[in-house]
Design a protein around this motif. Structure first.
Motif, PDB file in Angstrom:
ATOM      1  N   HIS A 136      26.406   0.649 -55.495  1.00  0.00           N
ATOM      2  CA  HIS A 136      27.546  -0.329 -56.028  1.00  0.00           C
ATOM      3  C   HIS A 136      26.791  -1.200 -57.015  1.00  0.00           C
ATOM      4  O   HIS A 136      25.595  -1.499 -57.028  1.00  0.00           O
ATOM      5  CB  HIS A 136      27.983  -1.212 -54.723  1.00  0.00           C
ATOM      6  N   TRP A 138      27.140  -4.348 -57.672  1.00  0.00           N
ATOM      7  CA  TRP A 138      26.865  -5.546 -57.137  1.00  0.00           C
ATOM      8  C   TRP A 138      27.096  -5.877 -55.742  1.00  0.00           C
ATOM      9  O   TRP A 138      27.972  -5.018 -55.212  1.00  0.00           O
ATOM     10  CB  TRP A 138      27.739  -6.941 -57.896  1.00  0.00           C
ATOM     11  N   GLU A 143      35.667  -5.130 -54.322  1.00  0.00           N
ATOM     12  CA  GLU A 143      35.701  -3.795 -55.092  1.00  0.00           C
ATOM     13  C   GLU A 143      35.481  -3.613 -56.581  1.00  0.00           C
ATOM     14  O   GLU A 143      35.782  -4.576 -57.316  1.00  0.00           O
ATOM     15  CB  GLU A 143      36.825  -2.906 -54.391  1.00  0.00           C
ATOM     16  N   HIS A 144      34.926  -2.601 -56.857  1.00  0.00           N
ATOM     17  CA  HIS A 144      34.939  -2.366 -58.491  1.00  0.00           C
ATOM     18  C   HIS A 144      35.381  -0.608 -58.464  1.00  0.00           C
ATOM     19  O   HIS A 144      35.187  -0.041 -57.817  1.00  0.00           O
ATOM     20  CB  HIS A 144      33.620  -2.589 -59.152  1.00  0.00           C
ATOM     21  N   PRO A 146      35.142   3.042 -60.307  1.00  0.00           N
ATOM     22  CA  PRO A 146      34.089   3.979 -60.506  1.00  0.00           C
ATOM     23  C   PRO A 146      33.561   3.771 -61.779  1.00  0.00           C
ATOM     24  O   PRO A 146      33.969   3.452 -62.698  1.00  0.00           O
ATOM     25  CB  PRO A 146      34.682   5.261 -60.285  1.00  0.00           C
ATOM     26  N   HIS A 172      34.201   5.010 -50.566  1.00  0.00           N
ATOM     27  CA  HIS A 172      33.474   4.714 -52.067  1.00  0.00           C
ATOM     28  C   HIS A 172      33.503   3.177 -52.035  1.00  0.00           C
ATOM     29  O   HIS A 172      32.733   2.691 -52.983  1.00  0.00           O
ATOM     30  CB  HIS A 172      33.820   5.531 -53.131  1.00  0.00           C
ATOM     31  N   GLN A 173      34.273   2.607 -51.572  1.00  0.00           N
ATOM     32  CA  GLN A 173      34.603   1.237 -51.710  1.00  0.00           C
ATOM     33  C   GLN A 173      34.092   0.225 -50.498  1.00  0.00           C
ATOM     34  O   GLN A 173      34.266  -0.900 -50.647  1.00  0.00           O
ATOM     35  CB  GLN A 173      36.049   0.957 -51.861  1.00  0.00           C
ATOM     36  N   ASN A 175      30.991  -1.623 -48.947  1.00  0.00           N
ATOM     37  CA  ASN A 175      29.618  -2.195 -49.595  1.00  0.00           C
ATOM     38  C   ASN A 175      29.363  -3.390 -48.634  1.00  0.00           C
ATOM     39  O   ASN A 175      28.946  -4.375 -49.274  1.00  0.00           O
ATOM     40  CB  ASN A 175      29.819  -2.438 -51.032  1.00  0.00           C
ATOM     41  N   ASP A 214      33.449  10.346 -56.508  1.00  0.00           N
ATOM     42  CA  ASP A 214      32.930   8.956 -56.921  1.00  0.00           C
ATOM     43  C   ASP A 214      31.514   9.003 -56.092  1.00  0.00           C
ATOM     44  O   ASP A 214      31.290   9.452 -55.128  1.00  0.00           O
ATOM     45  CB  ASP A 214      33.449   7.815 -56.201  1.00  0.00           C
ATOM     46  N   ARG A 216      29.643   6.869 -55.392  1.00  0.00           N
ATOM     47  CA  ARG A 216      29.363   5.939 -54.134  1.00  0.00           C
ATOM     48  C   ARG A 216      29.762   6.368 -52.859  1.00  0.00           C
ATOM     49  O   ARG A 216      29.597   5.808 -51.726  1.00  0.00           O
ATOM     50  CB  ARG A 216      30.082   4.601 -54.563  1.00  0.00           C
TER      51      ARG A 216
END
Length: 285
Positions: A136, A138, A143-144, A146, A172-173, A175, A214, A216
């Motif tokens: 990720h 940050w 969330e950010h 892709p 993927h989201q 973190n 993604d 992530r």
């Protein structure tokens, strides 16, 4: 786990000429799957004869490689680039219209492919740790969107028997602090927590499909119980602003690479490209 669940599959429309292209509705669906699930599979978008040519070339390279082979995490999961020779650098794979339609819809019209590599899952391989390919941007729970999308092209049919990839959809989201180590491995406590919410899945994936995910998304290579190697091509599309080293390609393909509406971050050479050394930048121990 399931080999029959098809919720992330999209089968592009086949034109009278036999070319597969996404309709607008299919593109919207594929984009939404990537946003929500973190992965989409476009079925059968590369012609079988081209898949066979590249598969045979990669397996021939495998047979003549020097040992030890560059390994991803555990024994039997080999990092190996496809041959970077003009007759095997295929627009149907490297600049596929349907793939770029999906990736540019999320990464921007100037998204670029900056990776052209591959993986081979050998018979009797181990089970990789669950990991993500890119971290990720940050820390923390915010969330950010892709910034990197992996594009994997199976060169034989992927099955539960020969070690189809395990995907942890929707991760993927995720973190939280402390869930990942420096190489992208997911902690045991994070796996336990996520498994209670949504267990991982595996899918039978036809050769010549494109798995777009993604970078992530949690995933891992599984055990190949068959007697044959299981090869695939691996690419990564990035947002234009994300800095990456270029792919080294022969000058002979420069005209169609640079004239394509779909971007490839590449540098070109007239010298032979050494792509089968015992080391590889993407190998992870």
């Amino acid at each position: 786990m399931s080999s029959g669940h098809r919720s992330i599959f999209v089968e592009p429309h086949r034109s009278p000429a036999g070319v597969r292209r996404l309709t607008e509705d299919q593109l919207d669906h594929a984009r939404n799957l990537l946003r929500v699930e973190g992965a989409v599979i476009l079925s059968g978008i590369v012609p079988a004869e081209l898949v066979a040519r590249l598969r045979d070339a990669m397996l021939a390279d495998l047979a003549r490689r020097e040992r030890p082979l560059p390994t991803n995490f555990v024994s039997g999961h080999i990092q190996q680039d496809p041959p970077p020779v003009p007759e095997l650098l295929l627009p149907e794979i490297m600049t596929n219209e349907s793939v770029y339609a999906v990736t540019t819809s999320l990464l921007g019209s100037d998204a670029k492919n900056a990776v052209y590599s591959g993986n081979i899952n050998l018979p009797g391989s181990g089970e990789q740790p669950v990991h993500l390919d890119e971290g990720h941007l940050w820390p923390g729970p915010t969330e950010h969107p892709p910034y990197a999308l992996e594009v994997d092209i199976p060169l034989i049919d992927f099955t539960l028997h020969n070690g189809t990839t395990e995907y942890w959809l929707g991760t993927h989201q995720l973190n939280p602090v402390g869930w990942y180590d420096d190489s992208g491995r997911v902690s045991a406590s994070a796996l336990e927590e996520r498994r209670a919410v949504r267990p991982p899945q595996r899918f039978d994936i036809p050769a010549g499909s494109a798995v777009i995910r993604d970078a992530r998304l949690w995933h891992r290579g599984t055990v190949n119980h068959s007697s044959a190697p299981r090869p695939m091509v691996a690419m990564t599309h990035y947002c234009d602003w994300f800095e990456t080293p270029p792919i080294v390609l022969p000058t002979a393909v420069r005209p169609w690479i640079e004239s394509s509406p779909y971007r490839t971050s590449a540098t070109f050479t007239d010298e032979p490209i050494d792509y089968l050394t015992s080391a590889h930048a993407f190998a992870i121990q």
